[in-house]
Design a protein around this motif. Structure first.
Motif, short mmCIF file in Angstrom:
data_model
loop_
_atom_site.label_atom_id
_atom_site.label_comp_id
_atom_site.label_asym_id
_atom_site.label_seq_id
_atom_site.Cartn_x
_atom_site.Cartn_y
_atom_site.Cartn_z
N ALA A 60 0.83 -1.21 0.00
CA ALA A 60 0.00 0.00 0.00
C ALA A 60 0.87 1.26 0.00
O ALA A 60 0.56 2.25 -0.67
CB ALA A 60 -0.93 -0.03 1.21
N ARG A 61 1.95 1.23 0.78
CA ARG A 61 2.83 2.40 0.82
C ARG A 61 3.49 2.63 -0.55
O ARG A 61 3.56 3.77 -1.04
CB ARG A 61 3.90 2.20 1.89
N GLY A 62 3.94 1.55 -1.12
CA GLY A 62 4.56 1.68 -2.45
C GLY A 62 3.56 2.16 -3.49
O GLY A 62 3.89 2.97 -4.37
N ALA A 63 2.33 1.68 -3.39
CA ALA A 63 1.30 2.11 -4.34
C ALA A 63 0.99 3.60 -4.18
O ALA A 63 0.81 4.32 -5.17
CB ALA A 63 0.05 1.26 -4.15
N ALA A 64 0.91 4.05 -2.91
CA ALA A 64 0.63 5.47 -2.67
C ALA A 64 1.75 6.35 -3.22
O ALA A 64 1.51 7.42 -3.83
CB ALA A 64 0.43 5.72 -1.18
N THR A 65 2.99 5.90 -3.01
CA THR A 65 4.13 6.67 -3.53
C THR A 65 4.12 6.71 -5.06
O THR A 65 4.33 7.77 -5.68
CB THR A 65 5.45 6.05 -3.03
N SER A 66 3.86 5.56 -5.64
CA SER A 66 3.81 5.50 -7.11
C SER A 66 2.68 6.38 -7.65
O SER A 66 2.83 7.04 -8.69
CB SER A 66 3.63 4.06 -7.57
N ARG A 67 1.55 6.33 -6.93
CA ARG A 67 0.40 7.14 -7.38
C ARG A 67 0.73 8.63 -7.31
O ARG A 67 0.43 9.41 -8.22
CB ARG A 67 -0.81 6.82 -6.52
N SER A 68 1.40 9.05 -6.21
CA SER A 68 1.77 10.46 -6.06
C SER A 68 2.79 10.88 -7.12
O SER A 68 2.71 11.98 -7.70
CB SER A 68 2.33 10.71 -4.66
N ASN A 69 3.73 10.00 -7.37
CA ASN A 69 4.73 10.30 -8.39
C ASN A 69 4.10 10.44 -9.78
O ASN A 69 4.47 11.32 -10.57
CB ASN A 69 5.82 9.23 -8.41
N LEU A 70 3.16 9.54 -10.04
CA LEU A 70 2.47 9.60 -11.32
C LEU A 70 1.68 10.89 -11.48
O LEU A 70 1.72 11.54 -12.53
CB LEU A 70 1.55 8.38 -11.45
N GLN A 71 1.00 11.27 -10.41
CA GLN A 71 0.23 12.51 -10.45
C GLN A 71 1.16 13.71 -10.63
O GLN A 71 0.87 14.64 -11.41
CB GLN A 71 -0.60 12.65 -9.17
N ALA A 72 2.26 13.73 -9.89
CA ALA A 72 3.22 14.85 -10.01
C ALA A 72 3.82 14.89 -11.42
O ALA A 72 4.03 15.96 -11.99
CB ALA A 72 4.32 14.70 -8.97
N GLN A 73 4.07 13.73 -11.97
CA GLN A 73 4.63 13.67 -13.31
C GLN A 73 3.65 14.24 -14.34
O GLN A 73 4.03 14.99 -15.25
CB GLN A 73 4.98 12.23 -13.67
N LEU A 74 2.37 13.87 -14.17
CA LEU A 74 1.35 14.41 -15.09
C LEU A 74 1.20 15.92 -14.95
O LEU A 74 1.06 16.65 -15.94
CB LEU A 74 0.02 13.71 -14.82
N LEU A 75 1.24 16.41 -13.69
CA LEU A 75 1.14 17.85 -13.47
C LEU A 75 2.36 18.58 -14.05
O LEU A 75 2.23 19.65 -14.66
CB LEU A 75 1.02 18.14 -11.97
N ALA A 76 3.55 18.02 -13.84
CA ALA A 76 4.77 18.64 -14.36
C ALA A 76 4.76 18.65 -15.89
O ALA A 76 5.17 19.63 -16.53
CB ALA A 76 6.00 17.90 -13.85
N GLN A 77 4.27 17.58 -16.46
CA GLN A 77 4.19 17.52 -17.91
C GLN A 77 3.24 18.59 -18.45
O GLN A 77 3.54 19.28 -19.43
CB GLN A 77 3.72 16.14 -18.35
#
Length: 254
Positions: A128-145
Motif C-alpha cells: 500500500a505504501r509503495g502504491a501510494a508513492t507511485s500514485r503520487s509520483n504519477l500525479q506529479a509527473q502528469l502535473l509537471a508535464q
C-alpha cells in the motif's frame, strides 16, 4: 610730354550681358526683388519629421502586453483544459491495476495459509505504501508535464508576438522612411524655388566667368591729352630764332 590712356572694354557682344548681370546683382544686394519674387521664406523649406506609421503604433501597443507572457503565472492561460481529465483517468487506471494486484497478493496469501498473519500484514502495508508513492509520483509527473507544455506554449506565444512586433516595426519604419524621403524632397524643391533668383544669377555668372580672354575681340580706345601751351620765353626764343634765320637768308647779318 603727351600721355595716352588706354581703356579696354569687353566685346560689344557680351557687354550687354555683363551690364544686365551686374545690375541684377546690385538689385539683390540692395534688397530689391525681381518681378514675381516675394523674398526668401525659410519656413517653406524648414525640416520636417515624418509621423510614425500605424504599424509602428500598433507594435508599441502590442509590446505593452508582453508582460503577461513573462510573469510567474504566464503559463496558466495555456494549461490544457483536459489536463485534469487526463490525470483523473490515469489515476483511476492506476487504482484499478493496484486493486487487481492487491487481490492477487491476497489470493496468494490465502493459498499459502498466511492470510491474516503478521507477514501478510507487513507485505500488504508495504504494498500500500509503495502504491501510494507511485500514485503520487504519477500525479506529479502528469502535473509537471502539463506545466511544461503550458510554459512552452507561453514561450512560443511570446516569441511569436515579439517576431510579429519586430516585423511590424520594420514595415512601419520603412513606411516612415518613405514619408521622410517625400518630405525631404519637397523641402529641397521648395528651397530651390526660394533661391531660384540667386541660383539663376549664379549660373549666369559662372558662364560669363568661363569666357576666355580673346574669345571675342575687344575694343581699345586711345586718348592723347592736348599739349600744354608754350611759355612766353619759349615763344620769344622761337620768334628770335625765326627772325635770325630769315635775316641770315637775306644777308642782313654779315
Amino acid at each position: 610730354m603727351a600721355e595716352t590712356t588706354t581703356i579696354t572694354r569687353p566685346a560689344p557682344i557680351i557687354e550687354g550681358s555683363l551690364t544686365a548681370f551686374l545690375k541684377s546683382i546690385d538689385k539683390l544686394g540692395a534688397g530689391a526683388v525681381p518681378t514675381g519674387f516675394a523674398g526668401i521664406d525659410p519656413s517653406k523649406y524648414a525640416p520636417k519629421i515624418a509621423a510614425e506609421s500605424q504599424l509602428q503604433q500598433d507594435a508599441r501597443t502590442a509590446a505593452g502586453g508582453l508582460g503577461s507572457l513573462t510573469g510567474p503565472q504566464a503559463y496558466q492561460p495555456y494549461m490544457s483544459p483536459y489536463q485534469q481529465e487526463v490525470i483523473d483517468t490515469t489515476l483511476a487506471e492506476f487504482d484499478r491495476n493496484q486493486t487487481i494486484q492487491n487481490t492477487r497478493m491476497r489470493d496468494a496469501a490465502i493459498q499459502a495459509g498466511a492470510y491474516g498473519g503478521g507477514r501478510e500484514g507487513v507485505l500488504a502495508a508495504e504494498s500500500a505504501r509503495g502504491a501510494a508513492t507511485s500514485r503520487s509520483n504519477l500525479q506529479a509527473q502528469l502535473l509537471a508535464q502539463g506545466f511544461q507544455q503550458a510554459q512552452a506554449a507561453a514561450a512560443n506565444q511570446l516569441a511569436a508576438q515579439q517576431g510579429l512586433g519586430q516585423y511590424q516595426q520594420s514595415l512601419g519604419q520603412a513606411g516612415q522612411a518613405q514619408q521622410q524621403a517625400i518630405l525631404d524632397a519637397s523641402a529641397a524643391a521648395e528651397r530651390e524655388q526660394q533661391f531660384q533668383p540667386f541660383t539663376q544669377l549664379g549660373l549666369i555668372g559662372q558662364q560669363l566667368a568661363q569666357i576666355q580672354p580673346g574669345a571675342f575681340p575687344t575694343q581699345t580706345v586711345g586718348y592723347a591729352p592736348p599739349a600744354a601751351p608754350a611759355s612766353p620765353l619759349a615763344t620769344a626764343l622761337g620768334v628770335g630764332s625765326g627772325v635770325a634765320s630769315i635775316g641770315s637768308k637775306l644777308g642782313l647779318f654779315g
